[in-house]
Write a protein that holds these residues in place. Sequence first.
Motif, PDB file in Angstrom:
ATOM      1  N   ARG A  82       0.831  -1.198   0.000  1.00 57.86           N
ATOM      2  CA  ARG A  82       0.000   0.000   0.000  1.00 57.86           C
ATOM      3  C   ARG A  82       0.870   1.255   0.000  1.00 57.86           C
ATOM      4  O   ARG A  82       0.482   2.280  -0.565  1.00 57.86           O
ATOM      5  CB  ARG A  82      -0.930  -0.010   1.218  1.00 57.86           C
ATOM      6  CG  ARG A  82      -1.811  -1.259   1.238  1.00 57.86           C
ATOM      7  CD  ARG A  82      -3.034  -1.090   2.089  1.00 57.86           C
ATOM      8  NE  ARG A  82      -2.730  -1.060   3.510  1.00 57.86           N
ATOM      9  CZ  ARG A  82      -3.647  -1.228   4.452  1.00 57.86           C
ATOM     10  NH1 ARG A  82      -4.920  -1.450   4.127  1.00 57.86           N
ATOM     11  NH2 ARG A  82      -3.325  -1.191   5.722  1.00 57.86           N
ATOM     12  N   PRO A 111      -5.959   7.370  -3.250  1.00 56.58           N
ATOM     13  CA  PRO A 111      -5.847   6.053  -2.619  1.00 56.58           C
ATOM     14  C   PRO A 111      -6.894   5.820  -1.528  1.00 56.58           C
ATOM     15  O   PRO A 111      -7.106   6.660  -0.658  1.00 56.58           O
ATOM     16  CB  PRO A 111      -4.432   6.087  -2.016  1.00 56.58           C
ATOM     17  CG  PRO A 111      -3.666   6.971  -2.930  1.00 56.58           C
ATOM     18  CD  PRO A 111      -4.659   8.047  -3.316  1.00 56.58           C
ATOM     19  N   ARG A 163      -9.708   2.261  -0.068  1.00 52.84           N
ATOM     20  CA  ARG A 163      -9.905   0.820  -0.070  1.00 52.84           C
ATOM     21  C   ARG A 163     -11.298   0.465  -0.564  1.00 52.84           C
ATOM     22  O   ARG A 163     -12.290   0.990  -0.071  1.00 52.84           O
ATOM     23  CB  ARG A 163      -9.729   0.307   1.362  1.00 52.84           C
ATOM     24  CG  ARG A 163      -9.692  -1.189   1.463  1.00 52.84           C
ATOM     25  CD  ARG A 163      -9.289  -1.644   2.835  1.00 52.84           C
ATOM     26  NE  ARG A 163      -8.780  -3.009   2.744  1.00 52.84           N
ATOM     27  CZ  ARG A 163      -8.261  -3.696   3.730  1.00 52.84           C
ATOM     28  NH1 ARG A 163      -8.156  -3.134   4.912  1.00 52.84           N
ATOM     29  NH2 ARG A 163      -7.821  -4.919   3.559  1.00 52.84           N
ATOM     30  N   SER A 176     -11.650  -5.800  -1.233  1.00 51.26           N
ATOM     31  CA  SER A 176     -10.774  -5.137  -0.253  1.00 51.26           C
ATOM     32  C   SER A 176      -9.519  -4.526  -0.861  1.00 51.26           C
ATOM     33  O   SER A 176      -8.598  -4.143  -0.131  1.00 51.26           O
ATOM     34  CB  SER A 176     -10.346  -6.091   0.881  1.00 51.26           C
ATOM     35  OG  SER A 176     -11.481  -6.614   1.527  1.00 51.26           O
ATOM     36  N   PHE A 230      -6.726  -2.096  -2.318  1.00 54.57           N
ATOM     37  CA  PHE A 230      -6.305  -0.717  -2.090  1.00 54.57           C
ATOM     38  C   PHE A 230      -5.966  -0.134  -3.451  1.00 54.57           C
ATOM     39  O   PHE A 230      -5.305  -0.797  -4.254  1.00 54.57           O
ATOM     40  CB  PHE A 230      -5.087  -0.707  -1.169  1.00 54.57           C
ATOM     41  CG  PHE A 230      -4.762   0.645  -0.600  1.00 54.57           C
ATOM     42  CD1 PHE A 230      -5.600   1.226   0.339  1.00 54.57           C
ATOM     43  CD2 PHE A 230      -3.618   1.325  -0.974  1.00 54.57           C
ATOM     44  CE1 PHE A 230      -5.304   2.477   0.888  1.00 54.57           C
ATOM     45  CE2 PHE A 230      -3.308   2.576  -0.436  1.00 54.57           C
ATOM     46  CZ  PHE A 230      -4.152   3.144   0.496  1.00 54.57           C
ATOM     47  N   THR A 261      -2.906  -0.956  -7.924  1.00 50.68           N
ATOM     48  CA  THR A 261      -3.658  -1.671  -6.889  1.00 50.68           C
ATOM     49  C   THR A 261      -2.813  -2.676  -6.131  1.00 50.68           C
ATOM     50  O   THR A 261      -1.763  -3.124  -6.601  1.00 50.68           O
ATOM     51  CB  THR A 261      -4.872  -2.396  -7.516  1.00 50.68           C
ATOM     52  OG1 THR A 261      -5.713  -2.880  -6.455  1.00 50.68           O
ATOM     53  CG2 THR A 261      -4.437  -3.594  -8.355  1.00 50.68           C
ATOM     54  N   GLU A 265       0.754   2.931   7.468  1.00 44.70           N
ATOM     55  CA  GLU A 265       0.013   1.677   7.556  1.00 44.70           C
ATOM     56  C   GLU A 265      -0.870   1.644   8.805  1.00 44.70           C
ATOM     57  O   GLU A 265      -1.953   1.069   8.790  1.00 44.70           O
ATOM     58  CB  GLU A 265       0.977   0.487   7.565  1.00 44.70           C
ATOM     59  CG  GLU A 265       1.459   0.076   6.190  1.00 44.70           C
ATOM     60  CD  GLU A 265       0.335  -0.482   5.310  1.00 44.70           C
ATOM     61  OE1 GLU A 265      -0.739  -0.823   5.836  1.00 44.70           O
ATOM     62  OE2 GLU A 265       0.524  -0.551   4.090  1.00 44.70           O
ATOM     63  N   LEU A 313      -3.995   3.552   8.042  1.00 32.73           N
ATOM     64  CA  LEU A 313      -4.903   2.756   7.214  1.00 32.73           C
ATOM     65  C   LEU A 313      -5.609   1.692   8.074  1.00 32.73           C
ATOM     66  O   LEU A 313      -6.813   1.481   7.957  1.00 32.73           O
ATOM     67  CB  LEU A 313      -4.122   2.086   6.079  1.00 32.73           C
ATOM     68  CG  LEU A 313      -3.417   3.041   5.102  1.00 32.73           C
ATOM     69  CD1 LEU A 313      -2.603   2.257   4.074  1.00 32.73           C
ATOM     70  CD2 LEU A 313      -4.412   3.940   4.395  1.00 32.73           C
TER      71      LEU A 313
END
Lengths: 313, 313, 313, 313
Positions: free
Chosen positions: B226, B247, B249, B254, B256, B271, C227, C230
């Motif tokens: 990600r 960006p 989700r 699911s 990203f 992705t 992260e 997220l």
Amino acid sequence: VESEPGDIAHIGHAELLTPDLDASLRFLTGVLGMAEVAREGQSVHLRGYGDYQRCTLKLTASEQAGLGHLGLRARGPAALERLVSRLEASGAGAGWQDGDIGHGPSYRAHTPGGHAFEVYFETERYDAAAEDRSPARNQFARRGGPGVGVKRLDHTNLMSADVAADRVFAEKVLGYRTLDISIDDAGRETGAWTSTTIAPLELVFVADHSTRTGRLHHLAFWVDTREEVLRAADIFVDHGVEIELAPARHTIGSGFFLYGFEPGGNRIEVTTGTDLVYDPDAPVRVWTAAERAAGIGWGTAFPESWRSYGTPV
Amino acid sequence: VESEPGDIAHIGHAELLTPDLDASLRFLTGVLGMAEVAREGQSVHLRGYGDYQRCTLKLTASEQAGLGHLGLRARGPAALERLVSRLEASGAGAGWQDGDIGHGPSYRAHTPGGHAFEVYFETERYDAAAEDRSPARNQFARRGGPGVGVKRLDHTNLMSADVAADRVFAEKVLGYRTLDISIDDAGRETGAWTSTTIAPLELVFVADHSTRTGRLHHLAFWVDTREEVLRAADIFVDHGVEIELAPARHTIGSGFFLYGFEPGGNRIEVTTGTDLVYDPDAPVRVWTAAERAAGIGWGTAFPESWRSYGTPV
Amino acid sequence: VESEPGDIAHIGHAELLTPDLDASLRFLTGVLGMAEVAREGQSVHLRGYGDYQRCTLKLTASEQAGLGHLGLRARGPAALERLVSRLEASGAGAGWQDGDIGHGPSYRAHTPGGHAFEVYFETERYDAAAEDRSPARNQFARRGGPGVGVKRLDHTNLMSADVAADRVFAEKVLGYRTLDISIDDAGRETGAWTSTTIAPLELVFVADHSTRTGRLHHLAFWVDTREEVLRAADIFVDHGVEIELAPARHTIGSGFFLYGFEPGGNRIEVTTGTDLVYDPDAPVRVWTAAERAAGIGWGTAFPESWRSYGTPV
Amino acid sequence: VESEPGDIAHIGHAELLTPDLDASLRFLTGVLGMAEVAREGQSVHLRGYGDYQRCTLKLTASEQAGLGHLGLRARGPAALERLVSRLEASGAGAGWQDGDIGHGPSYRAHTPGGHAFEVYFETERYDAAAEDRSPARNQFARRGGPGVGVKRLDHTNLMSADVAADRVFAEKVLGYRTLDISIDDAGRETGAWTSTTIAPLELVFVADHSTRTGRLHHLAFWVDTREEVLRAADIFVDHGVEIELAPARHTIGSGFFLYGFEPGGNRIEVTTGTDLVYDPDAPVRVWTAAERAAGIGWGTAFPESWRSYGTPV
């Protein structure tokens, strides 16, 4: 022959044996962040937040650490029948069982190396209670529990006195596909990485240089990001979990890993980031001892325990 | 019926049409970081650093943007024969072709919605020259080029006047498995997500509310993390690439994502992070219009262009 | 004049008011993952795992949501004296207080916009009990608790009827340095980002278009990686926390964010990734309304609530 | 005495000496991803994409590898005067110089350990040409170049025959603040970590057990995320860069790192993720040899070269 996906969908569950049930359970729930879903006799059933099944890890009190058995989920009822026929024909089969918490009837068997496993199809999907339910219908449980928060049971690495024999059994009888093989200077197989999906490894065999049989090298649990593996290392440190190998990257499979020991003595991996293999007839890669001695991914050396330690010890 | 993996391994390549070959090529190499491997006529062949094949994207000059064709790689020669038989029987087939740079003979056909595709098996694996070779034998090319550095061609999203018809064709003739379907208030299908692997989506159909046929919604390229998607957004900004959707989700799958437009007008996705589906008989999830209107993953709203824009415009 | 670091080290603590103490506390501990360290009267004291002080957030039951006060920690006793002198001279001072759980005597004052704050130096460092102690001596507490796991209190954004007046007060009296200013088409300041460290923002003022005074725009908590932001969004979704703005990147300061509302109504940010400012005399950047209307970082639009909502509502 | 920020803002630039200018330059631009901004005589000037100054690394051809000098940017003209006064008083000063590409007049001096440095204030900010400009005004250059893409010069680690003497010089003459000290079993200092900001380290001294003076342990370059450090390791592998220490986490400062050697022989670190120190009077932490021998962060052992290798070799 063209590569065909096998009759097994994936490793559906595993039974882990521990001489210290309470401590192992505290590790699995408090450190790895798995959820306890059932107890019966000397066993506790657990799951990761992203496991679609109700039960994926059965922790059982035992004199020694090790693997109780692996549960391989067939792709469907017909696939299950084909698997049982081949197991019976191979002489590896031990017969049907009634099932267990979380799954239906299963057929028991043993690998050539002496690891117990069962094949099954009927399973209980996890139906989260309100307090564990995500509003996203394709999330099986609520995220954000304590500890590492492993998502699901991933792969299993079994120690074997004869890697080639176990690999051929996995290919011929179970329908696994081999992606990578490692050999020693005499050309003998020291490791085999097999899969029935685009994941580069699911059932792995590595040479056991001891005289023991049926030993477990490690069970691996999946997280979605490398950052979670790094965070897992911090959590291991802060919870006194012995780290065998700090986060780094494997060459074979490219997986990002952390290895440690749960209090019962079993080696546990937290993993992610493997390279998916879309090539349906990818040539099997054969890795020499020299290549493997060059270390993991970025040159990290394997500790001696990596080669010798398994459970039972 | 139990779910069986289909005869198609994966989307092996795609041909993208562009009215501005030079600008599209600069985007694909300088921004996405793909490598040019061959040129012929009005076409340039490219690949991501992790594509095992030599050619995975064919960029072709054309009056209008859009999808030239999709190349679906069969799991093997027998699977290819079965596919061709079914295509001929379905009336969708258009006959054999000689092959192209990077792959052998292919059989051409059309989806009900009018998208051209071909099935093929023989392919040329990428054999990196010394200056593009990684010392890790299972890395297909050197990492660390300019731009986003997409790893490989991932999935394709096609616009369709009749999603259900395209989905059934994908299931019955091509052997895809459907994981998710979205419906409108009248119960008509507005989207279908299908796959032949544990990846939750590879061939996706969404409703085209225009009168055009054969339009492309987007081509998606994979990165491993990600963080790379987030970095891609910075790179898009700094290179003047129009971002359609920053960006976030997806709920379904699911994944990203980052969506933008390449200079030729085609929508491109970067992705990663989809949820692998190990369950071999996972129930198809049906998503209502209300659920989808609730937004993506974390509540992000789809822009209007998402519903209407495709190429050709 | 050359830029000089001010007498304030950082925002040492904040008091948050809530009409629903229990629900706000469940959010702060169960979702954000803060630890409760003390209770007294209608207040609960909390901390992030990486806060060096014992108490950094005081949650107090109140009729309305909002900011109780900010606690600004002076760089030392002499700096505290200088601060108090300037506060007294400015007419903003309200006198000394006895201190509170976790810190020593403090001097109370108000910003021009009516926000209560105190300056203090003596503080209680967190001394983790055995079960909350990390073996790494420079980790203040054990990592791996439930929820998001915020590391520490980061910055504060205050709503102001006169941003320029508040900014000048922060500069002249408190010693903050201004990095960025936003203006409307009439040239009036609509936002000011100030800091006393290389972090690009700590005390932020934004225009309050209502007739209220002393309102809080948001409190921000730090995590170390994008992260984690997220993952926080997934956790917010699964715990029913209202997300105002999904993860994306600010232009000013470059911070990566997630905005949501705690059950008491206060806006909370989870943040990381700001660009450190090492340039000691970096020119103040002035951002026009047009630039800000272009959206955040990657083009994400601010929702209307962003401009109007604050607490008390 | 209360802690006060020193007169130095940060390490503004460094001069690196190399016996192989071409190879070192290829590494810095092609692997680290720095941009060349100027050439003069035997030197090339470079910068990271996030350096606010035009020049931050001067690479100079030399018989031996090592550090040419460090450029410490003063917080302002008055701070520069104070620094020069103290340097003259200390006997360490060597006089004024005319400046260089990218910065104005500087005052030269030496640390007790024999490392050359200069203090300066006037600098040239980077003014990107159109093709290197980001539309985000607070981004100094376009992101998305080749290689690792280091953001900026971060810290410097100098080898010293007398760490305590160098540390005291840094504190008393330069105004650095010491956060951590490591000692051997005899109580002698083996390392000192100092900073003038909330970053936990900028100027680091470690014991040189050889008879050489003025040696460089390493120069460190910053990236914003740990994922970029992991990606850097892949890029190092694929470009044949020798990795000394694969990505892992330091205990002191908590920085995430990758260490390798540039072709000229100098040790280079790619780093991120240090713990910011907001506490203005944080007690100095003293680490024993036993604590350091326990390994880095997650137990990773330092290689022998770590203790002995520096440049010149």
